[in-house]
Write a protein that holds these residues in place. Structure first.
Motif, PDB file in Angstrom:
ATOM      1  N   GLN A 178       0.822  -1.208   0.000  1.00  0.00           N
ATOM      2  CA  GLN A 178       0.000   0.000   0.000  1.00  0.00           C
ATOM      3  C   GLN A 178       0.859   1.263   0.000  1.00  0.00           C
ATOM      4  O   GLN A 178       0.596   2.215  -0.748  1.00  0.00           O
ATOM      5  CB  GLN A 178      -0.934  -0.014   1.211  1.00  0.00           C
ATOM      6  CG  GLN A 178      -1.939   1.131   1.220  1.00  0.00           C
ATOM      7  CD  GLN A 178      -2.733   1.167   2.517  1.00  0.00           C
ATOM      8  OE1 GLN A 178      -2.155   1.145   3.603  1.00  0.00           O
ATOM      9  NE2 GLN A 178      -4.061   1.202   2.405  1.00  0.00           N
ATOM     10  N   ARG A 179       1.905   1.284   0.820  1.00  0.00           N
ATOM     11  CA  ARG A 179       2.781   2.469   0.874  1.00  0.00           C
ATOM     12  C   ARG A 179       3.459   2.733  -0.464  1.00  0.00           C
ATOM     13  O   ARG A 179       3.535   3.882  -0.922  1.00  0.00           O
ATOM     14  CB  ARG A 179       3.833   2.287   1.974  1.00  0.00           C
ATOM     15  CG  ARG A 179       3.292   2.460   3.383  1.00  0.00           C
ATOM     16  CD  ARG A 179       4.410   2.621   4.386  1.00  0.00           C
ATOM     17  NE  ARG A 179       5.267   1.442   4.456  1.00  0.00           N
ATOM     18  CZ  ARG A 179       5.043   0.392   5.247  1.00  0.00           C
ATOM     19  NH1 ARG A 179       3.959   0.369   6.032  1.00  0.00           N
ATOM     20  NH2 ARG A 179       5.870  -0.621   5.276  1.00  0.00           N
ATOM     21  N   VAL A 180       3.954   1.682  -1.112  1.00  0.00           N
ATOM     22  CA  VAL A 180       4.615   1.860  -2.408  1.00  0.00           C
ATOM     23  C   VAL A 180       3.627   2.394  -3.437  1.00  0.00           C
ATOM     24  O   VAL A 180       3.948   3.306  -4.221  1.00  0.00           O
ATOM     25  CB  VAL A 180       5.240   0.529  -2.883  1.00  0.00           C
ATOM     26  CG1 VAL A 180       5.731   0.657  -4.320  1.00  0.00           C
ATOM     27  CG2 VAL A 180       6.394   0.121  -1.976  1.00  0.00           C
TER      28      VAL A 180
ATOM     29  N   LEU B 162      -6.272   3.787  -0.518  1.00  0.00           N
ATOM     30  CA  LEU B 162      -5.612   3.810  -1.823  1.00  0.00           C
ATOM     31  C   LEU B 162      -6.354   4.743  -2.782  1.00  0.00           C
ATOM     32  O   LEU B 162      -5.723   5.533  -3.505  1.00  0.00           O
ATOM     33  CB  LEU B 162      -5.536   2.394  -2.388  1.00  0.00           C
ATOM     34  CG  LEU B 162      -4.493   1.476  -1.746  1.00  0.00           C
ATOM     35  CD1 LEU B 162      -4.655   0.044  -2.235  1.00  0.00           C
ATOM     36  CD2 LEU B 162      -3.078   1.969  -2.062  1.00  0.00           C
ATOM     37  N   ARG B 163      -7.654   4.669  -2.802  1.00  0.00           N
ATOM     38  CA  ARG B 163      -8.420   5.533  -3.709  1.00  0.00           C
ATOM     39  C   ARG B 163      -8.219   7.003  -3.357  1.00  0.00           C
ATOM     40  O   ARG B 163      -8.081   7.852  -4.246  1.00  0.00           O
ATOM     41  CB  ARG B 163      -9.899   5.166  -3.646  1.00  0.00           C
ATOM     42  CG  ARG B 163     -10.225   3.888  -4.396  1.00  0.00           C
ATOM     43  CD  ARG B 163     -11.697   3.593  -4.420  1.00  0.00           C
ATOM     44  NE  ARG B 163     -11.940   2.367  -5.195  1.00  0.00           N
ATOM     45  CZ  ARG B 163     -12.915   1.508  -4.946  1.00  0.00           C
ATOM     46  NH1 ARG B 163     -13.770   1.754  -3.945  1.00  0.00           N
ATOM     47  NH2 ARG B 163     -13.070   0.435  -5.680  1.00  0.00           N
ATOM     48  N   ALA B 164      -8.201   7.296  -2.063  1.00  0.00           N
ATOM     49  CA  ALA B 164      -7.991   8.681  -1.650  1.00  0.00           C
ATOM     50  C   ALA B 164      -6.621   9.184  -2.071  1.00  0.00           C
ATOM     51  O   ALA B 164      -6.429  10.390  -2.280  1.00  0.00           O
ATOM     52  CB  ALA B 164      -8.145   8.802  -0.129  1.00  0.00           C
ATOM     53  N   GLY B 165      -5.652   8.270  -2.207  1.00  0.00           N
ATOM     54  CA  GLY B 165      -4.304   8.655  -2.623  1.00  0.00           C
ATOM     55  C   GLY B 165      -4.088   8.639  -4.119  1.00  0.00           C
ATOM     56  O   GLY B 165      -2.944   8.775  -4.579  1.00  0.00           O
ATOM     57  N   GLY B 166      -5.148   8.435  -4.897  1.00  0.00           N
ATOM     58  CA  GLY B 166      -5.027   8.503  -6.351  1.00  0.00           C
ATOM     59  C   GLY B 166      -4.829   7.179  -7.044  1.00  0.00           C
ATOM     60  O   GLY B 166      -4.572   7.143  -8.257  1.00  0.00           O
TER      61      GLY B 166
END
Length: 464
Positions: A150-152, A183-187
């Motif tokens: 997730q971080r990557v 993930l969705r919030a991060g694009g």
């Protein structure tokens, strides 16, 4: 409930059972499956109607099997003479025809043994992405490894990389919505693979078991590993976890992109970007082998049968679930009769009890036919590897069971290259050195009720 209402309910159940039995006769892939479902639906519809609704269909409806023709855009920039093919590819012409695409030359291949090496390579490749990431796994867990992934993904999306993620809705049933929302919030564009159309809506059969990673259209990964701490060997009692992944660079990466794109378009209605796969200085020939329940033929079973029938010296197989159908079983037996060195590596520890019982009975039959079968001792064996003679190897997601043959979406890379085959042979030799050979006593000396359980489990072969 009055007697008349109860009678009416029984009559309706039998009528629905009759209609479902007619559907089973018309659409079951095997005569055994048709007979089993028909008898159950006619005699005990109150028991079998609901299971048939969820498990009875064997054809994925509405999905266009898009793995036969790579998109033209993925071939952009691939101008010039095609790299030469290994002459050994000619033996697998039937597999190439089944896939309706040719072998391609000019690949660099890297064998990644076990979770630590594989995820170091995959996460490192993702972290270096500049343009686009296509990520697909059957299982993603919200644990230490899942959060590393997730971080990557979030870092790459923040850097302007277009990130697309697919995971299976049943395989990843425990993945919390929070993980997806972050993930969705991060694009990151992320979706679960689901049947999602009414004709397949109730089916549990059709799972997307593929593991695909494509980085910038240039590097591709396939194999048996999902995203979870157990795949790093961190969860007893199955630890240490034995698995294998393959990294490839070259023109076949375009085919991996196209596979991902077909699945993505099924879910979202629009394709992801497809980048040109640049040439490499590699010499291996490779063919991406894709299969699924939308195929007009039983591609998974035919792939194994054709590869085994091409063997003249050795067939070494590693699989966690050994439930071969008639075609694959016959191909293995014929290989033994040709004098081929046939070996099958299976687990010593079960992760699914019913499959393990059925596999044990199939192993007994295989040993009686002259096939050498071994149980891997150190931990759970989840590796899906095939070695043919001294020049051919395949790594992917396909198991030797009915689910991979006809019910799941699967992918593997078939490589013809002496150097790579030698690497796979060395890996399997090390695995066999940590395994115990099975003989007929494993079955014959088992308690009677345990043997009965094996035969009962085998009745469920079409669903395993």
């Amino acid at each position: 409930m009055t007697a008349s209402v109860l009678t009416a309910c029984i009559a309706v159940a039998h009528l629905l059972g009759l209609l479902a039995a007619m559907h089973a006769v018309m659409h079951a892939r095997t005569p055994q499956g048709a007979i089993g479902w028909t008898l159950g639906l006619l005699l005990l519809p109150y028991v079998t109607l609901l299971p048939y609704l969820y498990l009875g269909s064997s054809r994925f409806l509405g999905y266009r099997a898009g793995h036969h023709a790579p998109a033209a855009s993925t071939q952009a920039g691939a101008a010039g003479a095609a790299p030469p093919l290994d002459p050994g590819c000619e033996r697998y012409a039937a597999i190439s025809a089944l896939q309706r695409r040719p072998f391609r030359g000019g690949h660099r291949l890297r064998l990644l043994i076990d979770g630590e090496a594989a995820f170091d390579a995959m996460l490192g490749a993702m972290a270096a992405a500049k343009h686009c990431l296509l990520v697909q796994f059957f299982i993603i867990h919200d644990d230490t490894l899942g959060r590393r992934l997730q971080r990557v993904l979030l870092e790459r999306a923040a850097a302007g990389v277009r990130v697309y993620v697919l995971f299976d809705g049943i395989g990843s049933h425990a993945l919390p919505q929070r993980y997806v929302d972050e993930l969705r919030a991060g694009g990151v564009a992320i979706h679960r693979f689901a049947t999602h159309r009414w004709r397949n809506r109730f089916q549990l059969n059709f799972r997307n078991h593929r593991k695909i990673l494509v980085v910038d259209g240039a590097r591709g990964f396939v194999g048996g590993l999902n995203v979870g701490d157990e795949y790093l060997g961190l969860k007893p009692p199955l630890a240490p976890w034995r698995d294998t992944q393959l990294e490839l660079a070259g023109p076949a990466v375009a085919d991996l992109q196209q596979l991902f794109a077909a699945d993505w378009q099924w879910i979202t209605g629009a394709p992801p970007p497809l980048l040109a796969s640049p040439p490499t200085d590699g010499e291996a020939s490779a063919l991406v082998v894709a299969s699924g329940p939308a195929d007009p033929q039983e591609t998974g079973s035919l792939f194994f049968a054709a590869a085994i029938n091409a063997a003249r010296q050795r067939v070494w197989l590693s699989t966690p679930y050994f439930v071969p159908d008639h075609a694959v079983r016959a191909a293995l037996q014929l290989a033994v009769l040709r004098g081929v060195d046939v070996r099958v590596l299976i687990p010593a520890r079960p992760d699914h009890r019913t499959v393990f019982l059925a596999s044990t009975l199939h192993a007994y039959a295989a040993v009686r036919a002259g096939i050498r079968v071994f149980r891997y001792q150190p931990g759970f064996l989840h590796q899906k590897a095939l070695l043919i003679d001294r020049d051919t190897a395949a790594i992917g997601s396909l198991n030797l069971d009915s689910r991979s043959f006809r019910l799941n979406f699967e992918v593997a890379a078939l490589a013809v290259d002496h150097a790579f085959a030698a690497e796979v042979a060395a890996m399997l030799n090390a695995d066999f050195a940590r395994a115990r050979a099975i003989d007929e006593r494993e079955y014959r000396e088992a308690p009677y009720l345990h043997r009965v359980a094996m035969h009962v489990a085998r009745l469920f072969d079409p669903l395993l």
